[in-house]
Design a protein around this motif. Sequence first.
Motif: not given
Length: 264
Positions: A1-2, A224, A243-244, A248
Amino acid sequence: MYKLTRRFPETIEKTVEMDGYKLKLYIIRPSNIIDKPLPVFLFIPSNGSFHQGHACHSSTALELVNLTGHAAIYVIPKMENNDDVYAFQVFAALKWIAAYGHEADIDSHKIAAVGFQCGGHIAAIITLLAAENCWPKVKLQILIWPEFKNNRPLHRINSLAVKTNEWCNLREVYDSPLNVKFHGLSGLPPTLIQKQQNAAHNHEIDYYESKLRDAGSNVDVMFYNCYQENYNPGKPLNPDKNNLLFVHAAAEMKKYLILFLFTI
């Protein structure tokens, strides 16, 4: 996970005039970049977020500034004007960035348009307007959960409220992203569309995507399982749970708005 690292970018309020509009702009610059012209994204929030206050619709822009090192600009609509004029105000802000962005240490040759929800519709409109006029040059458009409002009811407004000459028919303006002919889509910048799974507006988004592809545009679509505070239109995206999506979007801006960072 970022993991998103939060800093506290500098926010400047600036009042400018363009196309006969007096515009209140908020300019957000990253705190760790030496004073130099920065690439910029014009952020267009959802209409509903304006009623939630300044902090609400600035939160998404702040996260993207932290992740990219780019500047962000967004315009606050004048309360005496209705929503129908807002697209013209945003387009005027885009033109100001291209013409006078250097006054705020903005690189006017590296501009992206980023729209959230209803703001995605406005982002698509101003990108079309820019392509139609061959200026300003938009290098990337990012549509986050876009909601196209075709055939929406339009308020009756004083004709003097529309200052620009590019369009004289409000219906044509607001319906343009889905109704424009294929030749009108040629020359549009690369597009990133960020969609929610099973969202009610996805059929309109799919249609817009297909028109862009048929016109030869570079389109990326990402899905998402998104989270929005209380799942209420106009509320901000939760950066930790989305967060993704942020990562992106930031990666696309870094890709198309080339920047070498010199940090202090």
